[in-house]
Scaffold this motif. Structure first.
Motif, PDB file in Angstrom:
ATOM      1  N   ASP A  85       0.832  -1.205   0.000  1.00 10.87           N
ATOM      2  CA  ASP A  85       0.000   0.000   0.000  1.00 10.87           C
ATOM      3  C   ASP A  85       0.864   1.251   0.000  1.00 10.87           C
ATOM      4  O   ASP A  85       1.947   1.286   0.608  1.00 10.87           O
ATOM      5  CB  ASP A  85      -0.921   0.004   1.217  1.00 10.87           C
ATOM      6  CG  ASP A  85      -2.029  -1.028   1.109  1.00 10.87           C
ATOM      7  OD1 ASP A  85      -2.102  -1.719   0.075  1.00 10.87           O
ATOM      8  OD2 ASP A  85      -2.833  -1.129   2.059  1.00 10.87           O
ATOM      9  N   ILE A  86       0.363   2.296  -0.666  1.00 10.82           N
ATOM     10  CA  ILE A  86       1.059   3.577  -0.761  1.00 10.82           C
ATOM     11  C   ILE A  86       0.069   4.704  -0.515  1.00 10.82           C
ATOM     12  O   ILE A  86      -1.147   4.520  -0.632  1.00 10.82           O
ATOM     13  CB  ILE A  86       1.734   3.759  -2.142  1.00 10.82           C
ATOM     14  CG1 ILE A  86       0.701   3.588  -3.266  1.00 10.82           C
ATOM     15  CG2 ILE A  86       2.888   2.763  -2.319  1.00 10.82           C
ATOM     16  CD1 ILE A  86       1.254   3.776  -4.668  1.00 10.82           C
ATOM     17  N   ASP A  87       0.592   5.888  -0.175  1.00 15.20           N
ATOM     18  CA  ASP A  87      -0.304   7.017   0.063  1.00 15.20           C
ATOM     19  C   ASP A  87      -0.676   7.678  -1.261  1.00 15.20           C
ATOM     20  O   ASP A  87      -0.146   7.344  -2.331  1.00 15.20           O
ATOM     21  CB  ASP A  87       0.324   8.021   1.036  1.00 15.20           C
ATOM     22  CG  ASP A  87       1.652   8.589   0.545  1.00 15.20           C
ATOM     23  OD1 ASP A  87       1.830   8.751  -0.679  1.00 15.20           O
ATOM     24  OD2 ASP A  87       2.521   8.868   1.395  1.00 15.20           O
ATOM     25  N   ALA A  88      -1.586   8.631  -1.172  1.00 15.05           N
ATOM     26  CA  ALA A  88      -2.128   9.265  -2.381  1.00 15.05           C
ATOM     27  C   ALA A  88      -1.055  10.030  -3.157  1.00 15.05           C
ATOM     28  O   ALA A  88      -1.066  10.044  -4.392  1.00 15.05           O
ATOM     29  CB  ALA A  88      -3.282  10.186  -2.005  1.00 15.05           C
ATOM     30  N   ASP A  89      -0.136  10.695  -2.450  1.00 13.42           N
ATOM     31  CA  ASP A  89       0.907  11.474  -3.132  1.00 13.42           C
ATOM     32  C   ASP A  89       1.849  10.566  -3.916  1.00 13.42           C
ATOM     33  O   ASP A  89       2.226  10.867  -5.063  1.00 13.42           O
ATOM     34  CB  ASP A  89       1.707  12.302  -2.121  1.00 13.42           C
ATOM     35  CG  ASP A  89       0.879  13.439  -1.525  1.00 13.42           C
ATOM     36  OD1 ASP A  89      -0.135  13.814  -2.146  1.00 13.42           O
ATOM     37  OD2 ASP A  89       1.244  13.923  -0.444  1.00 13.42           O
ATOM     38  N   THR A  90       2.249   9.454  -3.309  1.00 10.46           N
ATOM     39  CA  THR A  90       3.124   8.504  -4.004  1.00 10.46           C
ATOM     40  C   THR A  90       2.409   7.924  -5.210  1.00 10.46           C
ATOM     41  O   THR A  90       2.996   7.780  -6.294  1.00 10.46           O
ATOM     42  CB  THR A  90       3.549   7.374  -3.049  1.00 10.46           C
ATOM     43  OG1 THR A  90       4.192   7.944  -1.906  1.00 10.46           O
ATOM     44  CG2 THR A  90       4.489   6.403  -3.743  1.00 10.46           C
ATOM     45  N   ALA A  91       1.125   7.615  -5.033  1.00 12.97           N
ATOM     46  CA  ALA A  91       0.346   7.083  -6.151  1.00 12.97           C
ATOM     47  C   ALA A  91       0.239   8.106  -7.280  1.00 12.97           C
ATOM     48  O   ALA A  91       0.388   7.755  -8.458  1.00 12.97           O
ATOM     49  CB  ALA A  91      -1.045   6.689  -5.668  1.00 12.97           C
ATOM     50  N   PRO A 122     -13.171   6.614   4.463  1.00 14.22           N
ATOM     51  CA  PRO A 122     -12.158   6.076   3.537  1.00 14.22           C
ATOM     52  C   PRO A 122     -10.777   6.653   3.849  1.00 14.22           C
ATOM     53  O   PRO A 122     -10.623   7.845   4.107  1.00 14.22           O
ATOM     54  CB  PRO A 122     -12.667   6.541   2.176  1.00 14.22           C
ATOM     55  CG  PRO A 122     -14.136   6.744   2.352  1.00 14.22           C
ATOM     56  CD  PRO A 122     -14.295   7.243   3.757  1.00 14.22           C
ATOM     57  N   ARG A 123      -9.769   5.798   3.818  1.00 14.06           N
ATOM     58  CA  ARG A 123      -8.404   6.224   4.141  1.00 14.06           C
ATOM     59  C   ARG A 123      -7.694   6.861   2.958  1.00 14.06           C
ATOM     60  O   ARG A 123      -6.649   7.482   3.115  1.00 14.06           O
ATOM     61  CB  ARG A 123      -7.581   5.031   4.617  1.00 14.06           C
ATOM     62  CG  ARG A 123      -8.109   4.328   5.852  1.00 14.06           C
ATOM     63  CD  ARG A 123      -7.389   3.010   6.056  1.00 14.06           C
ATOM     64  NE  ARG A 123      -7.588   2.133   4.888  1.00 14.06           N
ATOM     65  CZ  ARG A 123      -6.771   1.141   4.554  1.00 14.06           C
ATOM     66  NH1 ARG A 123      -5.687   0.893   5.279  1.00 14.06           N
ATOM     67  NH2 ARG A 123      -7.024   0.398   3.489  1.00 14.06           N
ATOM     68  N   GLY A 124      -8.227   6.681   1.767  1.00 15.89           N
ATOM     69  CA  GLY A 124      -7.571   7.229   0.586  1.00 15.89           C
ATOM     70  C   GLY A 124      -6.297   6.503   0.221  1.00 15.89           C
ATOM     71  O   GLY A 124      -5.381   7.093  -0.369  1.00 15.89           O
ATOM     72  N   VAL A 132      -1.289   0.482 -10.390  1.00 15.27           N
ATOM     73  CA  VAL A 132      -1.456   1.358  -9.230  1.00 15.27           C
ATOM     74  C   VAL A 132      -2.949   1.615  -9.072  1.00 15.27           C
ATOM     75  O   VAL A 132      -3.562   2.304  -9.889  1.00 15.27           O
ATOM     76  CB  VAL A 132      -0.673   2.674  -9.395  1.00 15.27           C
ATOM     77  CG1 VAL A 132      -0.906   3.589  -8.193  1.00 15.27           C
ATOM     78  CG2 VAL A 132       0.808   2.392  -9.563  1.00 15.27           C
ATOM     79  N   ARG A 133      -3.544   1.064  -8.019  1.00 14.50           N
ATOM     80  CA  ARG A 133      -4.997   1.037  -7.887  1.00 14.50           C
ATOM     81  C   ARG A 133      -5.438   1.526  -6.504  1.00 14.50           C
ATOM     82  O   ARG A 133      -4.734   1.308  -5.513  1.00 14.50           O
ATOM     83  CB  ARG A 133      -5.515  -0.396  -8.067  1.00 14.50           C
ATOM     84  CG  ARG A 133      -5.036  -1.092  -9.307  1.00 14.50           C
ATOM     85  CD  ARG A 133      -5.460  -2.551  -9.312  1.00 14.50           C
ATOM     86  NE  ARG A 133      -6.903  -2.712  -9.253  1.00 14.50           N
ATOM     87  CZ  ARG A 133      -7.514  -3.892  -9.181  1.00 14.50           C
ATOM     88  NH1 ARG A 133      -6.788  -5.006  -9.143  1.00 14.50           N
ATOM     89  NH2 ARG A 133      -8.831  -3.965  -9.138  1.00 14.50           N
ATOM     90  N   PRO A 134      -6.609   2.153  -6.417  1.00 23.56           N
ATOM     91  CA  PRO A 134      -7.172   2.418  -5.087  1.00 23.56           C
ATOM     92  C   PRO A 134      -7.428   1.091  -4.382  1.00 23.56           C
ATOM     93  O   PRO A 134      -7.806   0.107  -5.016  1.00 23.56           O
ATOM     94  CB  PRO A 134      -8.493   3.142  -5.396  1.00 23.56           C
ATOM     95  CG  PRO A 134      -8.378   3.604  -6.812  1.00 23.56           C
ATOM     96  CD  PRO A 134      -7.481   2.626  -7.506  1.00 23.56           C
TER      97      PRO A 134
END
Length: 354
Positions: free
Chosen positions: A76-82, A114-116, A101-103
């Motif tokens: 899992d990765i955060d939104a900025d990395t994604a 939702p954690r995003g 790379v998927r939610p």
């Protein structure tokens, strides 16, 4: 079993647990007492109505429900990395990183805010195929491989993949634009739609169906009564009940038509279930994400909070859905839980013999 307590608090030495107690003999004892009440019989699951432990898996329900993929490593990765990976171009295969790379959604995202979160999901790709997505692959190589080298039993020799990628689930979801997910463990049995590009992980159970009528049957009281009887209760009710593909769903006799085998009792039932399910989802979505709501307010609007309070509009929407599903079985809408279990068990055994 001639005496039993199905659920009892036992607090000792600071540990709070719930226990069940049972007494049994060779059949000589003639009286039966369950939870302090005289009953005719006590089943192996410490109930006195339908013995749902006798239910069997139905062939028509196979290949529909699955536990979500299990990573067992930091994929899992955060939104900025994604976002950085999604904006990157120049992969040697000419493909965008959005392929991998998927939610990602877990049980907490369904019941709470939702954690995003996002995840890197190489599905069933070979190393050569996965390495063509340069930045995601290098991220996994740096962050996942060291963890995997400490536990080789976790990845079947393919460290760049999820430990349990669930190939059967992926095959069943092929070509669908959406699917249904529910938390494996939750106080309320919640179901929601997820877009096909979202990965539901091992905290969830996934259903490879995209029709509103099927969603409506799952979210009906009839199915919830069965799922709770077949699931595993965690301590007290507040802690939640565990849902499994095998006992909770594959033994559940769907109304004919939703299992694509025979017509429903009435040709009008399927559209009625679908319409009631759509109405429920639409109203829930409007409550969860009202126009003009601030981010802080949106965090307080969760499905768990909604079902804890169960406002009148939500109760009425579920009653409408329950009535439509009951009609599909040809049953009254006001059956007690015990009567529902007795009828479902009889239906399960009848279909198993067919």
């Amino acid at each position: 079993i001639f005496w039993a307590v199905s659920d009892r608090d036992w607090i000792q030495d600071g540990a709070t647990v719930h226990v069940s107690m049972a007494a049994f003999d060779n059949g000589e004892e003639e009286t039966r007492t369950l939870d302090g009440n005289a009953v005719v019989t006590i089943n192996p699951d410490l109930t006195s109505c339908a013995d749902v432990t006798a239910a069997v898996v139905l062939a028509e329900n196979k290949g529909i429900s699955f536990q979500g993929p299990s990573p067992k490593a930091p994929f899992d990765i955060d939104a900025d990395t994604a976002a950085a990976m999604l904006a990157d171009t120049g992969n040697p295969n000419g493909r965008p990183n959005s392929d991998v790379v998927r939610p990602v959604v877990s049980a907490v995202d369904i019941g709470q805010s939702p954690r995003g979160k996002w995840t890197i999901d190489f599905a069933l790709m070979t190393m050569d195929e996965a390495a063509q997505y340069e930045k995601p692959f290098e991220h996994v190589k740096i962050n996942v491989l060291p963890a995997r080298e400490q536990r080789r039993d976790d990845y079947r020799g393919m460290w760049w993949q999820y430990a349990r990628p669930r190939p059967e689930m992926r095959a069943a979801l092929e070509g669908k634009r959406r699917y249904i997910a529910t938390p494996r463990v939750s106080k309320h049995r919640l179901f929601l739609w997820l877009d096909a590009n979202v990965l539901a992980n091992d905290g969830t159970i996934v259903f490879a169906r995209d029709d509103d009528a099927f969603f409506g049957v799952l979210h009906s009281r009839i199915h919830e009564v069965w799922a709770r009887a077949q699931g595993t209760q965690l301590r007290e009710e507040e802690s939640g009940c565990r849902y499994t593909p095998t006992t909770s769903f594959e033994t559940f006799p769907l109304p004919r038509g939703t299992s694509d085998l025979r017509p429903l009792t009435s040709g009008l039932c399927l559209p009625a279930i679908a319409a009631a399910a759509r109405e429920l989802v639409e109203k829930r979505d409007l409550w969860l994400r009202p126009e003009g709501a601030s981010p802080a307010e949106l965090k307080t609007r969760t499905l768990t909070k909604l079902y804890n309070s169960r406002p009148t509009w939500l109760d009425l929407a579920h009653r409408k859905l329950d009535a439509a599903v009951s009609a599909a079985y040809g049953w009254p809408a006001d059956l007690a839980d015990d009567a529902i279990l007795e009828r479902l068990l009889a239906l399960n055994l009848e279909r198993a013999r067919a």
